[in-house]
Design a protein around this motif. Structure first.
Motif, short mmCIF file in Angstrom:
data_model
loop_
_atom_site.label_atom_id
_atom_site.label_comp_id
_atom_site.label_asym_id
_atom_site.label_seq_id
_atom_site.Cartn_x
_atom_site.Cartn_y
_atom_site.Cartn_z
N ALA A 62 0.80 -1.22 0.00
CA ALA A 62 0.00 0.00 0.00
C ALA A 62 0.84 1.27 0.00
CB ALA A 62 -0.93 0.01 1.22
N SER A 63 2.16 1.17 0.12
CA SER A 63 3.00 2.36 0.20
C SER A 63 3.45 2.80 -1.19
CB SER A 63 4.22 2.09 1.09
OG SER A 63 5.07 3.21 1.10
N ARG A 64 2.77 3.78 -1.75
CA ARG A 64 3.13 4.28 -3.07
C ARG A 64 4.52 4.92 -3.06
NH1 ARG A 64 -0.44 1.34 -3.91
NH2 ARG A 64 -2.49 1.77 -4.82
N GLU A 65 4.87 5.56 -1.94
CA GLU A 65 6.18 6.19 -1.84
C GLU A 65 7.29 5.15 -1.93
OE1 GLU A 65 3.75 6.58 0.32
OE2 GLU A 65 3.13 8.70 0.15
N LEU A 66 7.13 4.03 -1.21
CA LEU A 66 8.14 2.98 -1.26
C LEU A 66 8.21 2.34 -2.63
CD1 LEU A 66 10.27 1.44 0.36
CD2 LEU A 66 8.48 -0.17 1.06
N HIS A 67 7.07 2.23 -3.31
CA HIS A 67 7.05 1.65 -4.65
C HIS A 67 7.97 2.42 -5.59
CE1 HIS A 67 2.76 -0.18 -4.02
NE2 HIS A 67 3.68 -0.71 -3.24
N ARG A 68 7.94 3.75 -5.50
CA ARG A 68 8.78 4.55 -6.39
C ARG A 68 10.26 4.33 -6.09
NH1 ARG A 68 5.13 8.79 -5.16
NH2 ARG A 68 6.76 10.18 -4.40
N VAL A 69 10.59 4.23 -4.82
CA VAL A 69 11.98 3.97 -4.44
C VAL A 69 12.43 2.61 -4.98
CG1 VAL A 69 13.62 3.75 -2.55
CG2 VAL A 69 11.74 5.37 -2.36
N LEU A 70 11.58 1.59 -4.83
CA LEU A 70 11.94 0.24 -5.25
C LEU A 70 12.12 0.16 -6.76
CD1 LEU A 70 9.54 -1.87 -2.98
CD2 LEU A 70 11.95 -1.33 -2.59
N LEU A 71 11.23 0.79 -7.50
CA LEU A 71 11.33 0.74 -8.95
C LEU A 71 12.59 1.45 -9.44
CD1 LEU A 71 10.20 -0.03 -11.69
CD2 LEU A 71 8.78 2.04 -11.64
N ARG A 72 12.86 2.63 -8.90
CA ARG A 72 14.07 3.34 -9.31
C ARG A 72 15.33 2.55 -8.95
NH1 ARG A 72 13.53 8.86 -10.24
NH2 ARG A 72 15.68 8.66 -11.00
N TRP A 101 7.80 0.96 13.18
CA TRP A 101 7.24 -0.35 13.47
C TRP A 101 7.44 -1.35 12.33
CZ3 TRP A 101 3.43 -2.76 10.59
CH2 TRP A 101 2.68 -1.96 9.73
N VAL A 102 7.64 -0.85 11.11
CA VAL A 102 7.80 -1.74 9.95
C VAL A 102 9.12 -1.48 9.25
CG1 VAL A 102 6.73 -0.26 8.19
CG2 VAL A 102 6.41 -2.76 8.08
N ARG A 103 10.03 -0.77 9.89
CA ARG A 103 11.27 -0.35 9.23
C ARG A 103 12.08 -1.54 8.74
NH1 ARG A 103 13.59 4.40 9.25
NH2 ARG A 103 12.27 5.08 10.97
N GLY A 104 12.27 -2.56 9.59
CA GLY A 104 13.06 -3.71 9.18
C GLY A 104 12.45 -4.42 7.98
N ARG A 105 11.14 -4.59 8.00
CA ARG A 105 10.48 -5.28 6.88
C ARG A 105 10.52 -4.46 5.60
NH1 ARG A 105 5.50 -6.58 10.84
NH2 ARG A 105 6.66 -4.99 11.99
N GLY A 106 10.32 -3.15 5.74
CA GLY A 106 10.39 -2.30 4.55
C GLY A 106 11.78 -2.27 3.96
N LEU A 107 12.79 -2.14 4.82
CA LEU A 107 14.17 -2.14 4.33
C LEU A 107 14.55 -3.49 3.74
CD1 LEU A 107 15.95 -0.12 7.16
CD2 LEU A 107 15.56 0.61 4.79
N SER A 108 13.96 -4.57 4.28
CA SER A 108 14.26 -5.89 3.73
C SER A 108 13.77 -6.00 2.29
CB SER A 108 13.63 -6.99 4.59
OG SER A 108 12.21 -7.02 4.43
N VAL A 109 12.62 -5.40 2.00
CA VAL A 109 12.13 -5.42 0.63
C VAL A 109 13.04 -4.58 -0.26
CG1 VAL A 109 10.19 -4.80 -0.88
CG2 VAL A 109 9.76 -5.84 1.35
N TYR A 110 13.49 -3.44 0.27
CA TYR A 110 14.44 -2.62 -0.49
C TYR A 110 15.72 -3.41 -0.77
CZ TYR A 110 18.09 0.80 -1.38
OH TYR A 110 19.16 1.46 -1.92
N LEU A 111 16.23 -4.10 0.24
CA LEU A 111 17.45 -4.89 0.06
C LEU A 111 17.21 -6.06 -0.89
CD1 LEU A 111 18.81 -4.96 3.73
CD2 LEU A 111 19.79 -3.73 1.78
N MET A 112 16.01 -6.63 -0.84
CA MET A 112 15.68 -7.71 -1.76
C MET A 112 15.72 -7.21 -3.21
SD MET A 112 12.17 -9.94 -2.14
CE MET A 112 11.35 -8.58 -2.97
N VAL A 113 15.13 -6.05 -3.44
CA VAL A 113 15.14 -5.48 -4.78
C VAL A 113 16.55 -5.14 -5.20
CG1 VAL A 113 14.40 -3.48 -6.14
CG2 VAL A 113 12.77 -4.65 -4.65
N PHE A 114 17.31 -4.50 -4.31
CA PHE A 114 18.69 -4.13 -4.61
C PHE A 114 19.52 -5.35 -4.97
CE2 PHE A 114 22.93 -3.74 -2.41
CZ PHE A 114 23.57 -3.06 -3.44
#
Length: 527
Positions: A223-233, A346-359
Motif C-alpha cells: 500500500a505504500s506508493r512512496e516505497l514503490h517509487r523507491v523500489l522501482l528506481r 514499526w515496519v522499518r526492518g520489513r520495509g528495508l528488507s524489501v528494499y534490500l531484496m530489490v537491490f
C-alpha cells in the motif's frame, strides 16, 4: 555556525557515543570483509576463465539476500536486533574461518568458493535489515539521513582500505592471510555489540509473531506508493549498474593485464572515491534533488564503463575507479536515505528488507545477465551496452520522482480507545470497522477524492480490505469500512497511525457536517 547546523551537520551523528563506537567497529568489520571478497574474486579468476563462472560469484553473494531479505526483515522487527546481529557475526566468522582452513591447505575450488560465498550471503541477508534498522535507535531523527550517509561513508572507508590490503596480503602471503584478517575483524564488531546495552523493551501484549508480522509487513509495502517509487528506481538503476561490479575482476585481469595487487588497489580507489562522494553529498543535496543525484550517479557510472571499454590502460583505470566510487556512494546513499525516510519505525526492518531484496535481486540478476552477455559478445561490447542502457534508463525514468520523505511517521496516538463489552479475545476476527460521515452533496466529490488517499493509510497500517458506501435511506450518510484480520491487529493499528495520517484524517473529517464526531462501529465476526 548555528546550533541547528551543528546538530544536523554531516558529522553530527558521531557526537553520539554509541553510534560512533558501532560505526568504527563496522569499518573494521567491513575492511575484513573486503579483504575476503578480493581474495575470493581473484582466486576464482585463476580457477576458471569463464566469465559466467566469475559473474556467478556476484550472484552467489547477492541471491541469498534476494531470497531471504523479507524473512530477515520480519525477524529484525520481532526479535532483539542486537542479539540477532551477534549471531550473524558468529556465522560470518565461521565462513571466513572455513575459507582460511581450505586455502591454507590448498583445497579451495570454484565450487567451494561459490558455496561459501552463498553461505556468507545468507549471513548478509540476516544482517542487512537489522543493521540498517538500528540506526534510528542510535541517533535523533533529525540526524537520520546524515547517519545513513556516514554508514555508507564507513563502508567505503573500508572499501578504500580493505581491497588494497587484501590484495597485498594475497600477493605476499596468499589467500589464507586475507581470510585470517577477516576472521580477526569480527572480534571488534562483536565487542562493540556486546558493549551496547540495548534497553530491554517491556513485554507487549500486542507483540507480533512471525507470520502475522510477515503479512503486516507485506500489506504495508503493497500500500505504500512512496516505497514503490523507491523500489522501482532502485531496481532499474542496479540492474544496469551491476555490470561493472560483476565484470571488474575480468576487466582487471584481461583488459588491463594487471595483478592481484593492482586489482586490490583498484577497489581501494573505489573506496577513496566513495569517501570523496560522501563528503560532497551534503553540498550536492543543497543544490540537487534526489532525482538529480540519481541521474548524476548514472551518468558517472556509464562514463566509467564506456571509457574502461575504449581505453583500457592501468594509469587511467585508477581515476576511473575513484569516479565510480563517487557515483556508487551517491546512488546508495540517496536511495537508502529515501527508503529510510518513508518507513515508520514499526515496519522499518520489513520495509528495508524489501528494499534490500530489490537491490540484491537486481544485482544478482544483472550480474548473471551481463556475465552471459560477456561470454557471447566480449567484455568491451558488454561494458558499452551496459553503460548506454544505464544512462538511457535514468533519463527515461527521470519523471518518476522519488518521494521527499519529510512526513512525520511517528505514532500520533490520536485514535480513541475502542469501546468493548463482553468477550473480545485478541485473536478474534476478522474485524470490520465502520465510520459514518455526514457529507453534503456539494462536498461529496472532494470528500471521496480525499478519503481514497486516506485508504492507503488504512491498508498500510493493517487493513486488508477497504471501501466506501452510501446509506440507502440517508444519501448524505457515507460509510467508510475496512477489514482487519483480528482484534489484536486492530489494536496494533491504533499504535501505528502516524502524525502524517492524523493530518490527512483531519482533512477527511473536515467534510463531516454532523453535530459530533463521525460515529465509529467495531464489528467482530461470530465464526
Amino acid at each position: 555556525m548555528s546550533q541547528n547546523t551543528a546538530s544536523t551537520g554531516a558529522f553530527a551523528p558521531l557526537k553520539q557515543g554509541l553510534f560512533a563506537v558501532i560505526w568504527a567497529a563496522t569499518i573494521l568489520g567491513n575492511t575484513g570483509s573486503f579483504m575476503r571478497d578480493v581474495a575470493s574474486s581473484w582466486l576464482v579468476t585463476g580457477l576458471s576463465s569463464n566469465p559466467a563462472a566469475v559473474a556467478l560469484m556476484q550472484t552467489a553473494a547477492t541471491l541469498p539476500i534476494f531470497l531471504l531479505a523479507i524473512p530477515a526483515g520480519v525477524l529484525s522487527d520481532i526479535l532483539d536486533r542486537r542479539r540477532l546481529l551477534i549471531f550473524v557475526q558468529l556465522l560470518l566468522a565461521s565462513v571466513s574461518g572455513t575459507l582460511l582452513l581450505l586455502s591454507h591447505n590448498n583445497l579451495l575450488t570454484v565450487d567451494y568458493l561459490i558455496a561459501l560465498t552463498f553461505v556468507g550471503g545468507i549471513g548478509a541477508a540476516l544482517m542487512g535489515p537489522a543493521w540498517q534498522a538500528i540506526v534510528p535507535e542510535l541517533v535523533p531523527r533529525p540526524q537520520l539521513r546524515n547517519a545513513v550517509a556516514l554508514n555508507s561513508l564507513g563502508i567505503n572507508i573500508a572499501r578504500a582500505i580493505g581491497p588494497a590490503t587484501g590484495g597485498l596480503l594475497l600477493a605476499a602471503l596468499g589467500a589464507w592471510a586475507a581470510y585470517g584478517a577477516d576472521v580477526l575483524s569480527y572480534v571488534f564488531v562483536l565487542a562493540a555489540l556486546l558493549w551496547w546495552k540495548r534497553p530491554q523493551k517491556p513485554k507487549d501484549a500486542l507483540q507480533e509473531h512471525f507470520f502475522g508480522a510477515f503479512r503486516a509487513g507485506m500489506r504495508y509495502v503493497k500500500a505504500s506508493r512512496e516505497l514503490h517509487r523507491v523500489l522501482l528506481r532502485a531496481a532499474i538503476y542496479f540492474a544496469f549498474a551491476s555490470a561493472i561490479w560483476a565484470l571488474l575482476p575480468l576487466v582487471a585481469r584481461n583488459l588491463l593485464q594487471s595483478s592481484a595487487g593492482f586489482y586490490g588497489i583498484m577497489l581501494g580507489a573505489v573506496g577513496v572515491g566513495a569517501i570523496v562522494g560522501a563528503l560532497l553529498l551534503a553540498r550536492l543535496r543543497q543544490v540537487m534533488s534526489s532525482d538529480g543525484l540519481l541521474l548524476l550517479s548514472a551518468a558517472l557510472s556509464a562514463l566509467v564503463m564506456v571509457v574502461l571499454a575504449l581505453l583500457p590502460v592501468q594509469w587511467l583505470a585508477l581515476p576511473l575507479m575513484v569516479l565510480l566510487g563517487v557515483s556508487w556512494i551517491i546512488a546508495l546513499t540517496t536511495l537508502n536515505g529515501v527508503a529510510q525516510a518513508v518507513l515508520p519505525d514499526w515496519v522499518r526492518g520489513r520495509g528495508l528488507s524489501v528494499y534490500l531484496m530489490v537491490f540484491n535481486g537486481a544485482m544478482a540478476a544483472g550480474s548473471l545477465f551481463w556475465g552471459l552477455v560477456a561470454s557471447q559478445t566480449g567484455l568491451v561490447t558488454t561494458l558499452l551496452l551496459a553503460g548506454a542502457a544505464l544512462l538511457l534508463s535514468a533519463l527515461l525514468f527521470w519523471r518518476l520522482t522519488l518521494p521527499s520523505g519529510e512526513d512525520d511517521l511517528q505514532p500520533s496516538g490520536h485514535w480513541d480507545a475502542p469501546v468493548v463489552e463482553g468477550d473480545a479475545h485478541a485473536d478474534r476476527g476478522p474485524v470490520m470497522i465502520q465510520i459514518h460521515y455526514q457529507v453534503a452533496a456539494a462536498d461529496r466529490p472532494a470528500f471521496l477524492a480525499t478519503i481514497k488517499k486516506f485508504s492507503l493509510s488504512r491498508r498500510r497500517d493493517g487493513a486488508y480490505a477497504w471501501g466506501i458506501a452510501e446509506h440507502s435511506a440517508e444519501p448524505d450518510t457515507l460509510v467508510e469500512w475496512f477489514l482487519v484480520e483480528s482484534w489484536q491487529e486492530h489494536l496494533r493499528q491504533h499504535q501505528r497511525v502516524s502524525h502524517a495520517d492524523a493530518d490527512l484524517q483531519r482533512e477527511v473529517v473536515s467534510f463531516h457536517r454532523g453535530d459530533s464526531k463521525p460515529v465509529v462501529h467495531h464489528l467482530l465476526s461470530l465464526h
